[in-house]
Design a protein around this motif. Sequence first.
Motif, PDB file in Angstrom:
ATOM      1  N   ALA A 123       0.836  -1.191   0.000  1.00 48.82           N
ATOM      2  CA  ALA A 123       0.000   0.000   0.000  1.00 48.82           C
ATOM      3  C   ALA A 123       0.879   1.253   0.000  1.00 48.82           C
ATOM      4  N   VAL A 124       0.332   2.344  -0.497  1.00 47.80           N
ATOM      5  CA  VAL A 124       1.084   3.591  -0.567  1.00 47.80           C
ATOM      6  C   VAL A 124       0.492   4.587   0.434  1.00 47.80           C
ATOM      7  N   PRO A 125       1.324   5.128   1.348  1.00 47.54           N
ATOM      8  CA  PRO A 125       0.801   6.077   2.333  1.00 47.54           C
ATOM      9  C   PRO A 125       0.358   7.381   1.681  1.00 47.54           C
ATOM     10  N   VAL A 126      -0.563   8.083   2.303  1.00 44.63           N
ATOM     11  CA  VAL A 126      -1.030   9.376   1.797  1.00 44.63           C
ATOM     12  C   VAL A 126      -0.146  10.466   2.400  1.00 44.63           C
ATOM     13  N   PRO A 127       0.440  11.327   1.554  1.00 41.70           N
ATOM     14  CA  PRO A 127       1.281  12.394   2.094  1.00 41.70           C
ATOM     15  C   PRO A 127       0.505  13.201   3.149  1.00 41.70           C
ATOM     16  N   GLY A 128       1.132  13.402   4.305  1.00 45.86           N
ATOM     17  CA  GLY A 128       0.490  14.169   5.376  1.00 45.86           C
ATOM     18  C   GLY A 128      -0.362  13.327   6.316  1.00 45.86           C
ATOM     19  N   THR A 176      -6.313  19.879   8.457  1.00 42.48           N
ATOM     20  CA  THR A 176      -6.231  21.102   9.274  1.00 42.48           C
ATOM     21  C   THR A 176      -5.207  22.093   8.730  1.00 42.48           C
ATOM     22  N   ASP A 177      -4.327  21.638   7.820  1.00 39.52           N
ATOM     23  CA  ASP A 177      -3.339  22.580   7.268  1.00 39.52           C
ATOM     24  C   ASP A 177      -3.858  23.286   6.021  1.00 39.52           C
ATOM     25  N   GLY A 178      -5.129  23.110   5.719  1.00 37.64           N
ATOM     26  CA  GLY A 178      -5.729  23.816   4.592  1.00 37.64           C
ATOM     27  C   GLY A 178      -5.445  23.183   3.244  1.00 37.64           C
ATOM     28  N   SER A 179      -4.688  22.088   3.212  1.00 36.51           N
ATOM     29  CA  SER A 179      -4.358  21.462   1.927  1.00 36.51           C
ATOM     30  C   SER A 179      -5.575  20.718   1.382  1.00 36.51           C
ATOM     31  N   ALA A 180      -5.506  20.362   0.092  1.00 33.16           N
ATOM     32  CA  ALA A 180      -6.595  19.594  -0.522  1.00 33.16           C
ATOM     33  C   ALA A 180      -6.292  18.111  -0.386  1.00 33.16           C
ATOM     34  N   LEU A 181      -7.335  17.291  -0.290  1.00 40.05           N
ATOM     35  CA  LEU A 181      -7.138  15.838  -0.240  1.00 40.05           C
ATOM     36  C   LEU A 181      -6.712  15.350  -1.616  1.00 40.05           C
ATOM     37  N   PRO A 182      -5.804  14.367  -1.694  1.00 38.52           N
ATOM     38  CA  PRO A 182      -5.519  13.776  -3.007  1.00 38.52           C
ATOM     39  C   PRO A 182      -6.817  13.211  -3.576  1.00 38.52           C
ATOM     40  N   PRO A 183      -7.127  13.541  -4.822  1.00 40.96           N
ATOM     41  CA  PRO A 183      -8.428  13.118  -5.366  1.00 40.96           C
ATOM     42  C   PRO A 183      -8.575  11.604  -5.428  1.00 40.96           C
ATOM     43  N   ASN A 184      -7.449  10.887  -5.515  1.00 41.00           N
ATOM     44  CA  ASN A 184      -7.543   9.426  -5.635  1.00 41.00           C
ATOM     45  C   ASN A 184      -7.359   8.719  -4.292  1.00 41.00           C
ATOM     46  N   MET A 185      -7.490   9.458  -3.181  1.00 41.84           N
ATOM     47  CA  MET A 185      -7.276   8.848  -1.870  1.00 41.84           C
ATOM     48  C   MET A 185      -8.344   7.790  -1.576  1.00 41.84           C
ATOM     49  N   LEU A 186      -7.906   6.618  -1.105  1.00 46.42           N
ATOM     50  CA  LEU A 186      -8.829   5.556  -0.725  1.00 46.42           C
ATOM     51  C   LEU A 186      -9.024   5.620   0.779  1.00 46.42           C
ATOM     52  N   MET A 187     -10.254   5.413   1.235  1.00 46.95           N
ATOM     53  CA  MET A 187     -10.447   5.410   2.685  1.00 46.95           C
ATOM     54  C   MET A 187     -11.407   4.324   3.141  1.00 46.95           C
ATOM     55  N   SER A 188     -11.205   3.921   4.377  1.00 40.50           N
ATOM     56  CA  SER A 188     -12.003   2.839   4.953  1.00 40.50           C
ATOM     57  C   SER A 188     -12.340   3.198   6.391  1.00 40.50           C
ATOM     58  N   LEU A 189     -13.624   3.279   6.642  1.00 39.92           N
ATOM     59  CA  LEU A 189     -14.112   3.637   7.974  1.00 39.92           C
ATOM     60  C   LEU A 189     -14.254   2.346   8.781  1.00 39.92           C
ATOM     61  N   ARG A 190     -13.691   2.326   9.994  1.00 33.58           N
ATOM     62  CA  ARG A 190     -13.694   1.081  10.784  1.00 33.58           C
ATOM     63  C   ARG A 190     -14.194   1.302  12.205  1.00 33.58           C
ATOM     64  N   LEU A 191     -15.153   0.477  12.584  1.00 32.87           N
ATOM     65  CA  LEU A 191     -15.694   0.484  13.949  1.00 32.87           C
ATOM     66  C   LEU A 191     -14.837  -0.446  14.822  1.00 32.87           C
ATOM     67  N   PRO A 192     -14.512  -0.058  16.060  1.00 32.48           N
ATOM     68  CA  PRO A 192     -13.790  -0.989  16.930  1.00 32.48           C
ATOM     69  C   PRO A 192     -14.619  -2.250  17.186  1.00 32.48           C
ATOM     70  N   PRO A 193     -14.068  -3.428  16.908  1.00 34.34           N
ATOM     71  CA  PRO A 193     -14.795  -4.671  17.200  1.00 34.34           C
ATOM     72  C   PRO A 193     -14.625  -5.073  18.662  1.00 34.34           C
TER      73      PRO A 193
END
Length: 437
Positions: A123-128, A176-193
């Motif tokens: 996987a590739v980390p997202v800058p910031g 919070t630094d005012g930058s824009a999100l990379p448009p191709n950023m993948l995200m996954s929302l996870r609930l604590p099991p």
Amino acid sequence: MGSLLLAAGCGDEPVSPEAPPRAGGETTIDNRTSQAFALPAPNLSAEHEDLHRKGDAAFAALFVPGPAPVNPGLGPTYNNTSCNGCHLRNGRGMPVMGQGPQRTQLLVRVSLPEGTPNHPNGAVPVPGFGFQIQDQAVYNVRPEATVTLAWTESQGQYMDGTTYGMRVPSVTIVPTDGSALPPNMLMSLRLPPPVFGLGLLEAVDIATLESMADPSDRDGDGISGRVNQVWDVRTQALAPGRFGWKANSPNLTQQSAEAYFNDMGLSNPLFPEADGTFEVSAATLNAAVFYAQSLGVPARTSLEDAQVKLGEAKFRALGCEKCHRETLETGEHPVAELSHQRIHPYSDLLLHDMGPDLADGRPDGAATGTEWRTPPLWGLGLTQTVLPYAAFLHDGRARSFEEAILWHGGEAQKAREGFRSLNATDRAALVKFLGSL
Ligand code: HEC
Ligand code: HEC
Ligand SMILES: [Ca+2]
Ligand SMILES: [Ca+2]
Ligand SMILES: [Ca+2]
């Protein structure tokens, strides 16, 4: 393995009364109160009981920004200040803000799409951001982003015309630094099991998992199931995964060390500071791991209830049991109390394609954007006894067992359609069976 029990009644064998299923083998506890996920396994040695108590304290410890006399080192950025703060009473987190504690316990994992074979997990980390968004920070430090959730409601219908509601979360991330999100950023929302019974799941041999896997669906029943391959930090090599919603962690030590490091900003032996020092000692990490390994598993209830029995029959008839495997045997585990137990987790710990509606689109190890690990269903009926408003599925979108089932797609589409076509009596029976676990 359920067939072993059936076989006992055949042939010349004397018919022995079936032993009632004990969810966690000898680690099973008979307690169905709000404390049901927070009691030690009854078969622990005196020495292990002592370690369990130390682990209980480690799991509850509230960390503060260092230097400080007790529990220093929180942050600089983090998501929460203790293990308990997310795994409330060892159960799940709550997905909606304002219900109980002041914040949701959901985590957002992120990455960029291009795989690089040299990087752990490809996987590739997202800058910031790296691989996880820390939305909290110590005084004078900026959190990485603010994260807000909005819920969209929709309606569906059972085949008999009864309507139901469903909701799906959408996540807004504002750096919070005012930058824009990379448009191709993948995200996954996870609930604590929930965190009980995990030592038993760790003790299941990989050969057992592989024996249930059917990656190319050779038997043609529409269910495949495969073992995830993830990065093992200790061995610096790929290893089978089994913890986390995508089976994205190989063992409880790494999962817990990652929690200290990423969720709380605490370096530890597996994730040290640049100069090799760390904030959480090996003894504390081991105690926290032992705690999750040595919690008791609550026993099922209402085994003789006719409605529960009907629901259990529906569960099998609909094919739920093809993924939510009732019975597994543990192998050898360094914690002797966990070895060679016959357990009833209702999981195969394998990845399944659950279709587009549940997809997060974010690969994790060898798991694709549509695959999820079958979650264990033991203790399921106690979820909201332990924590009112606790919810189901990887992102907490399901408010009830019915909603959880109605989101099933992909390999489980047939099972879901089977559920949708049940009449009200059979649906209620299935729900009551799930509540008895
Ligand atoms: C910010 C909230 C948060 C905190 C704090 C937190 N966790 Fe978790 N935990 C999660 C989430 C979310 C997952 C699911 C992760 C995934 O799917 O990748 C998880 C998963 C786990 C699992 C695997 C459970 C399973 O069924 O696979 C264990 C074990 C665990 N956490 C232990 C800990 C320990 C020990 C601590 C404290 C050192 C801790 N957690 C702190 C949110 C949290
Ligand atoms: C193809 C495998 C498969 C089949 C068949 C299947 N499930 Fe699941 N089940 C899963 C997976 C994977 C998840 C987690 C999905 C997610 O979180 O996005 C899940 C989640 C659940 C949950 C929520 C658990 C939790 O901890 O939040 C319940 C309840 C559930 N299933 C019940 C059922 C019932 C009842 C049936 C039969 C009608 C069934 N499942 C059939 C794989 C399956
Ligand atoms: Ca720190
Ligand atoms: Ca981050
Ligand atoms: Ca198959």
